[in-house]
Each structure stands twice: as structure tokens, then as C-alpha cells.
Design a protein around this motif. Structure first.
Motif, PDB file in Angstrom:
ATOM      1  N   LYS A   5       0.977 -28.904  27.144  1.00  0.00           N
ATOM      2  CA  LYS A   5       0.172 -30.089  27.450  1.00  0.00           C
ATOM      3  C   LYS A   5       0.133 -31.023  26.249  1.00  0.00           C
ATOM      4  CE  LYS A   5      -2.777 -27.457  30.540  1.00  0.00           C
ATOM      5  NZ  LYS A   5      -4.075 -26.824  30.689  1.00  0.00           N
ATOM      6  N   GLN A   6       0.162 -32.315  26.550  1.00  0.00           N
ATOM      7  CA  GLN A   6       0.098 -33.347  25.521  1.00  0.00           C
ATOM      8  C   GLN A   6      -1.127 -33.144  24.632  1.00  0.00           C
ATOM      9  OE1 GLN A   6      -0.838 -37.133  27.171  1.00  0.00           O
ATOM     10  NE2 GLN A   6      -0.874 -38.188  25.216  1.00  0.00           N
ATOM     11  N   ASP A   7      -2.273 -32.872  25.246  1.00  0.00           N
ATOM     12  CA  ASP A   7      -3.516 -32.720  24.479  1.00  0.00           C
ATOM     13  C   ASP A   7      -3.462 -31.521  23.532  1.00  0.00           C
ATOM     14  OD1 ASP A   7      -4.631 -34.972  25.617  1.00  0.00           O
ATOM     15  OD2 ASP A   7      -5.705 -33.854  27.173  1.00  0.00           O
ATOM     16  N   ASP A   8      -2.779 -30.464  23.932  1.00  0.00           N
ATOM     17  CA  ASP A   8      -2.649 -29.297  23.055  1.00  0.00           C
ATOM     18  C   ASP A   8      -1.855 -29.653  21.803  1.00  0.00           C
ATOM     19  OD1 ASP A   8      -4.073 -27.773  24.850  1.00  0.00           O
ATOM     20  OD2 ASP A   8      -2.293 -26.864  25.765  1.00  0.00           O
ATOM     21  N   ILE A   9      -0.755 -30.381  21.990  1.00  0.00           N
ATOM     22  CA  ILE A   9       0.050 -30.788  20.833  1.00  0.00           C
ATOM     23  C   ILE A   9      -0.772 -31.707  19.935  1.00  0.00           C
ATOM     24  CG2 ILE A   9       2.095 -32.076  20.087  1.00  0.00           C
ATOM     25  CD1 ILE A   9       3.491 -31.070  22.630  1.00  0.00           C
ATOM     26  N   PHE A  10      -1.464 -32.669  20.533  1.00  0.00           N
ATOM     27  CA  PHE A  10      -2.279 -33.596  19.747  1.00  0.00           C
ATOM     28  C   PHE A  10      -3.351 -32.860  18.964  1.00  0.00           C
ATOM     29  CE2 PHE A  10      -5.737 -36.574  18.975  1.00  0.00           C
ATOM     30  CZ  PHE A  10      -5.057 -37.629  18.389  1.00  0.00           C
ATOM     31  N   ARG A  11      -4.005 -31.899  19.606  1.00  0.00           N
ATOM     32  CA  ARG A  11      -5.065 -31.125  18.948  1.00  0.00           C
ATOM     33  C   ARG A  11      -4.516 -30.370  17.729  1.00  0.00           C
ATOM     34  NH1 ARG A  11      -7.381 -30.262  23.419  1.00  0.00           N
ATOM     35  NH2 ARG A  11      -6.159 -28.478  24.042  1.00  0.00           N
ATOM     36  N   HIS A  12      -3.352 -29.748  17.906  1.00  0.00           N
ATOM     37  CA  HIS A  12      -2.730 -29.024  16.783  1.00  0.00           C
ATOM     38  C   HIS A  12      -2.346 -29.990  15.659  1.00  0.00           C
ATOM     39  CE1 HIS A  12      -2.541 -24.976  18.404  1.00  0.00           C
ATOM     40  NE2 HIS A  12      -2.163 -25.484  19.565  1.00  0.00           N
ATOM     41  N   LEU A  13      -1.817 -31.131  16.032  1.00  0.00           N
ATOM     42  CA  LEU A  13      -1.441 -32.129  15.036  1.00  0.00           C
ATOM     43  C   LEU A  13      -2.675 -32.635  14.292  1.00  0.00           C
ATOM     44  CD1 LEU A  13       0.662 -33.962  13.704  1.00  0.00           C
ATOM     45  CD2 LEU A  13       0.370 -35.545  15.619  1.00  0.00           C
TER      46      LEU A  13
END
Length: 95
Positions: A5-13
């Protein structure tokens, strides 16, 4: 395979950058651009996983499979031409 999910990548970043002292303000231009990048990355990962799953299914069924993940400009059409010469069973929608 699990969809990314896009939000998962953003959260990790976001966490990665916070650990290095960089704050991303919600709603900022940087935040918007990073979210766009995360969307492109998640789409690419998910499409690649789907393609790998389809190729594996065909191999498991005993079929010979050739997978090209990337090709230089002009090369893709030549590869499709080669496949057309070899077999009429290829799916032109695959590229």
C-alpha cells in the motif's frame, strides 16, 4: 502475494526521515510529491508481483516462459516481433 500500500511505503519513509532529523509537514508540497512517488512505487511493486505470479503459474503448468521486466527504447517492439515469429499463442496485451 501481499499487496503493498502507498500509505505503508510513505509511513516507512516518514519514519526513516524522522530518524535522520527530517520532518515532513502534512499537506506540504514535499509531502504531496513523496506520496505521489510512493503511489508509483507501490503500483510498480504490485504489478511486478502479479506478473511474477502469472509467470510462475505458467511454469508450474509445464509451459516455457520468457519474462522481460525492462527493455531499452525500441527493443520491446523487437522482442514482441520475435515472439510473434516463434508462436501465435502469445498474448499481445501482455506488453
Amino acid at each position: 502475494m501481499k499487496q503493498i500500500k502507498q500509505d505503508d511505503i510513505f509511513r516507512h519513509l516518514d519514519l526513516f526521515l524522522k530518524d535522520r532529523g527530517v520532518e515532513i509537514k502534512e499537506g506540504s508540497q514535499l509531502s504531496k510529491r513523496l506520496r505521489e512517488g510512493c503511489l508509483v512505487l507501490s503500483d510498480t511493486i504490485n504489478k511486478t508481483q502479479t506478473a511474477i505470479g502469472r509467470a510462475k503459474k505458467e511454469v508450474d503448468a509445464g509451459n516455457q516462459v520468457a519474462v522481460v521486466l525492462s527493455a531499452m527504447s525500441g527493443v520491446t517492439n523487437k522482442l514482441v516481433e520475435y515472439v510473434s515469429e516463434i508462436t501465435a499463442l502469445h498474448d499481445a496485451r501482455e506488453y
